[in-house]
Design a protein around this motif. Structure first.
Motif, PDB file in Angstrom:
ATOM      1  N   HIS A   1       0.856  -1.179   0.000  1.00  0.00           N
ATOM      2  CA  HIS A   1       0.000   0.000   0.000  1.00  0.00           C
ATOM      3  C   HIS A   1       0.896   1.233   0.000  1.00  0.00           C
ATOM      4  CE1 HIS A   1      -3.350   2.679   1.268  1.00  0.00           C
ATOM      5  NE2 HIS A   1      -2.399   3.290   1.959  1.00  0.00           N
ATOM      6  N   ILE A   2       0.705   2.108  -0.979  1.00  0.00           N
ATOM      7  CA  ILE A   2       1.500   3.331  -1.074  1.00  0.00           C
ATOM      8  C   ILE A   2       0.585   4.539  -1.007  1.00  0.00           C
ATOM      9  CG2 ILE A   2       3.075   4.716  -2.468  1.00  0.00           C
ATOM     10  CD1 ILE A   2       3.994   2.134  -3.839  1.00  0.00           C
ATOM     11  N   ASP A   3       0.675   5.270   0.100  1.00  0.00           N
ATOM     12  CA  ASP A   3       0.013   6.568   0.215  1.00  0.00           C
ATOM     13  C   ASP A   3       1.069   7.606  -0.125  1.00  0.00           C
ATOM     14  OD1 ASP A   3      -0.963   9.023   1.111  1.00  0.00           O
ATOM     15  OD2 ASP A   3      -2.092   8.139   2.751  1.00  0.00           O
ATOM     16  N   VAL A   4       0.807   8.424  -1.132  1.00  0.00           N
ATOM     17  CA  VAL A   4       1.847   9.350  -1.585  1.00  0.00           C
ATOM     18  C   VAL A   4       2.218  10.387  -0.532  1.00  0.00           C
ATOM     19  CG1 VAL A   4       1.234   9.071  -4.017  1.00  0.00           C
ATOM     20  CG2 VAL A   4       0.252  10.976  -2.706  1.00  0.00           C
ATOM     21  N   ASP A   5       1.419  10.496   0.547  1.00  0.00           N
ATOM     22  CA  ASP A   5       1.821  11.452   1.576  1.00  0.00           C
ATOM     23  C   ASP A   5       2.994  10.954   2.414  1.00  0.00           C
ATOM     24  OD1 ASP A   5       0.842   9.830   3.674  1.00  0.00           O
ATOM     25  OD2 ASP A   5      -0.942  11.036   4.009  1.00  0.00           O
ATOM     26  N   VAL A   6       3.501   9.745   2.115  1.00  0.00           N
ATOM     27  CA  VAL A   6       4.745   9.291   2.734  1.00  0.00           C
ATOM     28  C   VAL A   6       5.933  10.080   2.200  1.00  0.00           C
ATOM     29  CG1 VAL A   6       5.442   7.488   1.080  1.00  0.00           C
ATOM     30  CG2 VAL A   6       5.910   7.182   3.539  1.00  0.00           C
ATOM     31  N   LEU A   7       5.739  10.709   1.037  1.00  0.00           N
ATOM     32  CA  LEU A   7       6.802  11.509   0.427  1.00  0.00           C
ATOM     33  C   LEU A   7       6.955  12.856   1.121  1.00  0.00           C
ATOM     34  CD1 LEU A   7       5.941  10.712  -3.276  1.00  0.00           C
ATOM     35  CD2 LEU A   7       8.114  10.149  -2.156  1.00  0.00           C
ATOM     36  N   ASN A   8       8.130  13.414   0.973  1.00  0.00           N
ATOM     37  CA  ASN A   8       8.409  14.727   1.557  1.00  0.00           C
ATOM     38  C   ASN A   8       7.418  15.763   1.041  1.00  0.00           C
ATOM     39  OD1 ASN A   8       9.855  17.463   1.773  1.00  0.00           O
ATOM     40  ND2 ASN A   8      11.160  16.107   2.977  1.00  0.00           N
ATOM     41  N   ASP A   9       6.946  16.581   1.956  1.00  0.00           N
ATOM     42  CA  ASP A   9       5.932  17.578   1.617  1.00  0.00           C
ATOM     43  C   ASP A   9       6.405  18.539   0.537  1.00  0.00           C
ATOM     44  OD1 ASP A   9       3.286  18.849   2.324  1.00  0.00           O
ATOM     45  OD2 ASP A   9       4.614  20.543   2.729  1.00  0.00           O
ATOM     46  N   LEU A  10       7.688  18.713   0.403  1.00  0.00           N
ATOM     47  CA  LEU A  10       8.209  19.628  -0.623  1.00  0.00           C
ATOM     48  C   LEU A  10       8.058  19.058  -2.027  1.00  0.00           C
ATOM     49  CD1 LEU A  10      11.498  20.838   1.144  1.00  0.00           C
ATOM     50  CD2 LEU A  10       9.303  22.055   0.966  1.00  0.00           C
TER      51      LEU A  10
ATOM     52  N   MET B   1       5.727  16.413  -2.641  1.00  0.00           N
ATOM     53  CA  MET B   1       4.373  15.907  -2.803  1.00  0.00           C
ATOM     54  C   MET B   1       3.424  16.611  -1.823  1.00  0.00           C
ATOM     55  SD  MET B   1       2.113  14.239  -4.326  1.00  0.00           S
ATOM     56  CE  MET B   1       3.169  13.458  -5.550  1.00  0.00           C
ATOM     57  N   PRO B   2       3.058  17.849  -2.149  1.00  0.00           N
ATOM     58  CA  PRO B   2       2.133  18.593  -1.297  1.00  0.00           C
ATOM     59  C   PRO B   2       0.661  18.371  -1.647  1.00  0.00           C
ATOM     60  CG  PRO B   2       2.962  20.030  -3.000  1.00  0.00           C
ATOM     61  CD  PRO B   2       3.629  18.686  -3.217  1.00  0.00           C
ATOM     62  N   CYS B   3       0.380  17.524  -2.636  1.00  0.00           N
ATOM     63  CA  CYS B   3      -0.979  17.394  -3.185  1.00  0.00           C
ATOM     64  C   CYS B   3      -1.766  16.309  -2.460  1.00  0.00           C
ATOM     65  CB  CYS B   3      -0.904  17.079  -4.677  1.00  0.00           C
ATOM     66  SG  CYS B   3       0.352  17.987  -5.558  1.00  0.00           S
ATOM     67  N   VAL B   4      -1.829  16.439  -1.135  1.00  0.00           N
ATOM     68  CA  VAL B   4      -2.460  15.423  -0.301  1.00  0.00           C
ATOM     69  C   VAL B   4      -3.414  16.087   0.686  1.00  0.00           C
ATOM     70  CG1 VAL B   4      -0.485  13.879  -0.530  1.00  0.00           C
ATOM     71  CG2 VAL B   4      -0.568  15.488   1.384  1.00  0.00           C
ATOM     72  N   ASP B   5      -4.251  15.277   1.332  1.00  0.00           N
ATOM     73  CA  ASP B   5      -5.295  15.839   2.182  1.00  0.00           C
ATOM     74  C   ASP B   5      -4.801  16.216   3.575  1.00  0.00           C
ATOM     75  OD1 ASP B   5      -5.095  12.935   2.604  1.00  0.00           O
ATOM     76  OD2 ASP B   5      -6.732  13.229   4.023  1.00  0.00           O
TER      77      ASP B   5
ATOM     78  N   GLY C   1       0.343  19.925 -12.671  1.00  0.00           N
ATOM     79  CA  GLY C   1       0.751  18.546 -12.914  1.00  0.00           C
ATOM     80  C   GLY C   1       2.216  18.279 -12.643  1.00  0.00           C
ATOM     81  N   GLU C   2       2.948  19.261 -12.156  1.00  0.00           N
ATOM     82  CA  GLU C   2       4.394  19.085 -11.975  1.00  0.00           C
ATOM     83  C   GLU C   2       4.724  18.028 -10.920  1.00  0.00           C
ATOM     84  OE1 GLU C   2       6.546  22.291  -9.865  1.00  0.00           O
ATOM     85  OE2 GLU C   2       4.625  23.343  -9.741  1.00  0.00           O
ATOM     86  N   TYR C   3       3.963  17.991  -9.840  1.00  0.00           N
ATOM     87  CA  TYR C   3       4.242  17.019  -8.781  1.00  0.00           C
ATOM     88  C   TYR C   3       3.843  15.613  -9.217  1.00  0.00           C
ATOM     89  CZ  TYR C   3       4.658  21.295  -6.044  1.00  0.00           C
ATOM     90  OH  TYR C   3       5.041  22.526  -5.577  1.00  0.00           O
ATOM     91  N   THR C   4       2.765  15.529  -9.965  1.00  0.00           N
ATOM     92  CA  THR C   4       2.329  14.234 -10.487  1.00  0.00           C
ATOM     93  C   THR C   4       3.327  13.688 -11.488  1.00  0.00           C
ATOM     94  OG1 THR C   4       0.020  14.882 -10.189  1.00  0.00           O
ATOM     95  CG2 THR C   4       0.459  13.023 -11.652  1.00  0.00           C
ATOM     96  N   THR C   5       3.814  14.537 -12.368  1.00  0.00           N
ATOM     97  CA  THR C   5       4.805  14.111 -13.366  1.00  0.00           C
ATOM     98  C   THR C   5       6.039  13.539 -12.699  1.00  0.00           C
ATOM     99  OG1 THR C   5       4.033  15.730 -14.997  1.00  0.00           O
ATOM    100  CG2 THR C   5       6.281  14.907 -15.255  1.00  0.00           C
ATOM    101  N   ALA C   6       6.523  14.212 -11.661  1.00  0.00           N
ATOM    102  CA  ALA C   6       7.701  13.719 -10.947  1.00  0.00           C
ATOM    103  C   ALA C   6       7.420  12.383 -10.268  1.00  0.00           C
ATOM    104  CB  ALA C   6       8.147  14.752  -9.913  1.00  0.00           C
TER     105      ALA C   6
END
Length: 299
Positions: free
Chosen positions: A224-233, A235-239, A280-285
């Motif tokens: 299970h991968i929740d993208v909010d595990v990534l650094n906020d810098l 991946m800020p596109c989370v709830d 879309g820049e964060y999604t592309t990365a």
């Protein structure tokens, strides 16, 4: 490598409204990831989709949980679709959606055998509804699938627990609060916060998990991968934004090891909200990183 089947579960049933009348945008994630070349990079043999029931922000009176009837119905239909893909010996690469989509995955796994769960998330999602301000299952998903909570959700189809608590590894939490963390500390699950993960080193953590899957003779594991595990810098596109998080180098190191294992039965991606990534820049990365690691691991 097995043939890949992308399964779209565009659900926001496990989250609260962003503000009155505004649903979370995670239900648009499959279309958004397709637009940003995830599907092209993975080259799946098939793409399947199961639309979610209508969203409601009303809590169930008995349980205090949002969308509980819809979640149960959706989870059953999800599990049926995943089971079909697994029976065809294909690799289910699931795109959510919020973390509540784990219910369908876990039910399918329980019907197939005895599986482990690597829960890679910036939060534990191991919380009782009594601690939840929102009633959203997204914040309780890891707890529910291991049999904790109201039986309406923990015992769908009389299959509780879907994942044995001792076969759960919860990795990456950085919400450091004793009341919050004690829920999983007091369980049989393996809990590795972001701080501990860095101290123990990523490779050692992943190898230890895979060794446990083998030593317990489990049928495999789910990622299970929740993208909010990534650094906020990055991946800020989370709830639920929180400072710090895994860099892409750390994320890729960890997921590559897990992707490479022949015990990996399938995976799911959750929480990236297209409404919060206008360019879309964060999604592309994200797509570039996860597909590079996945394809490299399976070549």
């Amino acid at each position: 490598m097995k043939a890949i089947c992308i399964i779209e579960f565009p659900s926001n049933l496990g989250l609260k409204e962003l503000h009155p009348g505004k649903e979370p945008g995670v239900k648009h994630l499959p279309d958004w990831l397709r637009k940003h070349n995830l599907y092209t990079a993975l080259n799946p043999e098939t793409v399947l989709r199961l639309d979610a029931p209508a969203y409601s922000n009303q809590k169930d009176v008995e349980t205090g949980i949002l969308n509980i009837s819809s979640l149960i119905d959706y989870a059953i239909h999800q599990s049926q679709l995943i089971t079909k893909v697994l029976q065809e010996d294909k690799f289910p690469f699931i795109v959510g959606g919020d973390c509540s989509i784990l219910l369908g995955s876990a039910i399918a796994l329980k019907q197939k055998g005895n599986y482990g769960l690597f829960y890679l998330d910036g939060h534990t999602d191991f919380m009782d509804v009594s601690l939840s301000e929102t009633g959203g299952v997204g914040g309780m998903a890891a707890s529910i699938v291991t049999g904790n909570g109201h039986r309406k959700l923990t015992n769908i189809l009389n299959l509780a627990p879907y994942i044995k608590e001792e076969n759960l590894w919860c990795v990456g939490n950085r919400e450091y609060d004793d009341e919050y963390e004690n829920e999983i500390r007091q369980s049989k699950a393996t809990y590795i916060s972001l701080e501990i993960l860095r101290k123990k080193r990523i490779k050692e953590c992943a190898v230890s998990f895979l060794s446990e899957i083998e030593s317990k003779n489990l049928d495999g594991f789910w990622l299970h991968i929740d993208v909010d595990v990534l650094n906020d810098l990055v991946m800020p596109c989370v709830d639920s934004r929180t400072p710090d998080g895994l860099t892409y180098d750390e994320f890729n190191e960890l997921t590559f090891i897990l992707f490479k294992s022949n015990k990996l039965a399938g995976l799911e991606i959750t929480i990236l909200d297209p409404d919060l990534d206008k360019t879309g820049e964060y999604t592309t990365a994200f797509v570039d990183n996860i597909t590079s690691a996945f394809n490299k691991a399976n070549n």
